[in-house]
Design a protein around this motif. Structure first.
Motif, PDB file in Angstrom:
ATOM      1  N   ASP A  68     -16.102 -55.721  33.193  1.00 42.68           N
ATOM      2  CA  ASP A  68     -15.725 -55.018  31.958  1.00 42.68           C
ATOM      3  C   ASP A  68     -16.219 -53.581  32.002  1.00 42.68           C
ATOM      4  OD1 ASP A  68     -14.495 -57.230  31.023  1.00 42.68           O
ATOM      5  OD2 ASP A  68     -16.080 -57.817  29.616  1.00 42.68           O
ATOM      6  N   GLU A  69     -17.420 -53.416  32.521  1.00 42.38           N
ATOM      7  CA  GLU A  69     -17.979 -52.054  32.561  1.00 42.38           C
ATOM      8  C   GLU A  69     -17.156 -51.166  33.497  1.00 42.38           C
ATOM      9  OE1 GLU A  69     -19.405 -48.956  31.473  1.00 42.38           O
ATOM     10  OE2 GLU A  69     -19.774 -50.701  30.220  1.00 42.38           O
ATOM     11  N   CYS A  96     -14.019 -50.244  31.592  1.00 39.04           N
ATOM     12  CA  CYS A  96     -14.332 -49.264  30.531  1.00 39.04           C
ATOM     13  C   CYS A  96     -14.599 -47.884  31.134  1.00 39.04           C
ATOM     14  CB  CYS A  96     -15.551 -49.715  29.724  1.00 39.04           C
ATOM     15  SG  CYS A  96     -15.194 -51.147  28.700  1.00 39.04           S
ATOM     16  N   ARG A 147     -12.621 -44.522  30.187  1.00 35.72           N
ATOM     17  CA  ARG A 147     -13.334 -43.346  29.638  1.00 35.72           C
ATOM     18  C   ARG A 147     -13.100 -42.117  30.493  1.00 35.72           C
ATOM     19  NH1 ARG A 147     -17.970 -46.585  29.598  1.00 35.72           N
ATOM     20  NH2 ARG A 147     -18.016 -47.854  27.706  1.00 35.72           N
ATOM     21  N   SER A 191     -14.125 -58.774  25.746  1.00 33.50           N
ATOM     22  CA  SER A 191     -13.709 -57.825  26.795  1.00 33.50           C
ATOM     23  C   SER A 191     -12.590 -56.932  26.256  1.00 33.50           C
ATOM     24  CB  SER A 191     -13.209 -58.568  28.027  1.00 33.50           C
ATOM     25  OG  SER A 191     -14.216 -59.416  28.518  1.00 33.50           O
ATOM     26  N   ALA A 244     -14.020 -54.432  24.048  1.00 35.42           N
ATOM     27  CA  ALA A 244     -14.764 -53.389  24.773  1.00 35.42           C
ATOM     28  C   ALA A 244     -13.802 -52.352  25.368  1.00 35.42           C
ATOM     29  CB  ALA A 244     -15.607 -54.026  25.877  1.00 35.42           C
ATOM     30  N   TYR A 245     -12.682 -52.802  25.935  1.00 37.54           N
ATOM     31  CA  TYR A 245     -11.717 -51.848  26.514  1.00 37.54           C
ATOM     32  C   TYR A 245     -11.133 -50.969  25.411  1.00 37.54           C
ATOM     33  CZ  TYR A 245     -11.610 -55.687  29.970  1.00 37.54           C
ATOM     34  OH  TYR A 245     -11.938 -56.700  30.838  1.00 37.54           O
ATOM     35  N   ASP A 304     -12.533 -50.217  22.562  1.00 39.22           N
ATOM     36  CA  ASP A 304     -13.568 -49.279  22.106  1.00 39.22           C
ATOM     37  C   ASP A 304     -13.764 -48.145  23.113  1.00 39.22           C
ATOM     38  OD1 ASP A 304     -13.832 -50.851  19.898  1.00 39.22           O
ATOM     39  OD2 ASP A 304     -15.622 -51.912  20.611  1.00 39.22           O
ATOM     40  N   ALA A 305     -13.509 -48.451  24.387  1.00 35.45           N
ATOM     41  CA  ALA A 305     -13.644 -47.410  25.420  1.00 35.45           C
ATOM     42  C   ALA A 305     -12.458 -46.447  25.398  1.00 35.45           C
ATOM     43  CB  ALA A 305     -13.771 -48.052  26.797  1.00 35.45           C
TER      44      ALA A 305
END
Ligand code: SAM
Ligand code: FES
Length: 352
Positions: free
Chosen positions: A119-120, A123, A127, A149, A152-153, A155-156
């Motif tokens: 996920d990181e 993201c 970003r 997940s 998170a994407y 939000d990114a």
């Protein structure tokens, strides 16, 4: 033409909705006159909401590793003949940047379900693309992941998500996928994506092995009710190294007819003229636009990996550079009276 068919099509034009049996009737009785009438209605809506504009999305196929084993798909994990690749973050970002320079304002990051990208990682890619070009819309198409997940994407900075439902009939779903894959889970993913606030793309293959007119009617009913922002459809095309290698591919006619019906069901929806459509007929994408589609998705992946992302046999545009692809498409689209525009290409009404 049978008056019942005309009546049913006209009812769809008025109500943007039909009973399942009525969709089935239209599909079972597809004929050139019915296709023509549906395309006329479809083009009327296309003009009303999008004029003669066609939106472009730059497709970056960044990995062909996949944990899934869909029976129809050339990059399924069970295909030992498939040479695998993964693009590095820097390469993905540079594809997006090249796309930006060529006029793309949407990049679609697509791949098999490859959890080597955490996920990181995803993201971070989102970003960094956004940091470089804040007006670049990022669309993800990386399959089923969990709600957190997806959140998170989003939000990114991810804006859209493409996840075809593949078929709205759970029984057909189980015949197209191994038991480890779940129809309900896929549908839940689509609902999660919508709830989070993405512009969501659903979609299905046309005439996949074993699919009946009833199944396709179920797909249309599902789109009518779920109302995704986008709906991608393309003919099923066989791939030589899959369990469905000997199955027949879907037809140009049925795909075009369904594009027109989709436009009538939800006139503002974004509908791509897909690469699969361009693969089964040299003018397939142009014909798709003339049937009501308003999006094309040229490839931005490095040419060195294009041939490795082979979902089906004879896929087009695997040799050209991105610039060649976009120029070719601009010519094709303008030849049939439409214009490719430099625009994010949101679904009309999404940001109201
Ligand atoms: N892994 C992601 C997912 O599952 O959504 C995105 C990649 S997946 C290869 C993209 C789409 O390709 C699938 O949703 C499927 O509809 C389509 N596809 C796969 N194999 C195909 C085939 N043989 N013919 C036509 N379309 C195919
Ligand atoms: Fe995963 Fe096709 S089986 S992308």
């Amino acid at each position: 033409m049978d008056s019942k068919l005309i009546e049913t099509l006209d009812k769809l034009n008025t109500n943007h909705s039909l009973e399942l049996e009525e969709y089935q009737l239209l599909i079972e009785n597809i004929n050139p006159d019915l296709m023509k009438r549906a395309a006329e209605y479809a083009v009327k809506y296309q003009e009303q909401f999008y004029g003669n504009k066609v939106f472009i999305r730059g497709l970056v196929e960044f990995t062909n590793y996949c944990k899934n084993d869909c029976y129809y798909c050339g990059i399924r994990r069970g295909n030992r003949e498939c040479e695998r690749y993964r693009l590095r973050t820097e390469d993905i970002i540079s594809c997006a940047h090249e796309g930006y320079k060529l006029g793309f304002r949407t990049v679609v990051l697509q791949g098999g379900e490859d959890f080597a990208y955490s996920d990181e990682d995803i993201c971070d890619i989102i970003r960094r693309i956004k940091a470089e070009h804040d007006d670049m819309v990022v669309t993800l198409s990386i399959g089923e992941r969990d709600h957190d997940s997806y959140q998170a994407y989003f939000d990114a900075g991810a804006d859209r998500y493409l996840l075809r439902h593949e078929t709205a009939n759970p029984e057909l779903y189980t015949r197209l996928h191994p038991a480890e894959m779940s129809f309900l889970h896929r549908m839940n993913c689509l609902q999660d994506l919508k709830n989070i606030g993405y512009q969501v793309g659903a979609g299905f293959m046309v005439q996949s092995p074993g699919q009946t007119a009833r199944d396709l009617a179920m797909d249309l009913k599902f789109i009518e009710e779920f109302k995704p922002d986008m709906c991608g459809i393309g003919p099923y095309i066989s791939h030589k190294d899959t369990p469905f290698a000997k199955e027949e591919s879907g037809t140009l006619e049925m795909t075009l007819f369904l594009i027109s019906l989709l436009r009538m069901i939800y006139p503002q929806m974004l509908i791509p003229a897909t690469t699969a459509l361009g693969t089964i007929h040299p003018k397939g994408r142009e014909m798709g636009i003339q049937a009501g589609a308003n999006v094309v998705m040229p490839n931005l992946s490095p040419t060195s990996v294009r041939k490795m992302y082979t979902l089906y046999d004879n896929k087009i545009c695997t040799g050209e550079e991105a610039a060649e692809c976009i120029n070719c498409l601009k010519g094709r689209v303008s030849f049939v009276g439409y214009e490719i525009v430099e625009d994010a290409g949101d679904r009309v009404g999404f940001y109201k």
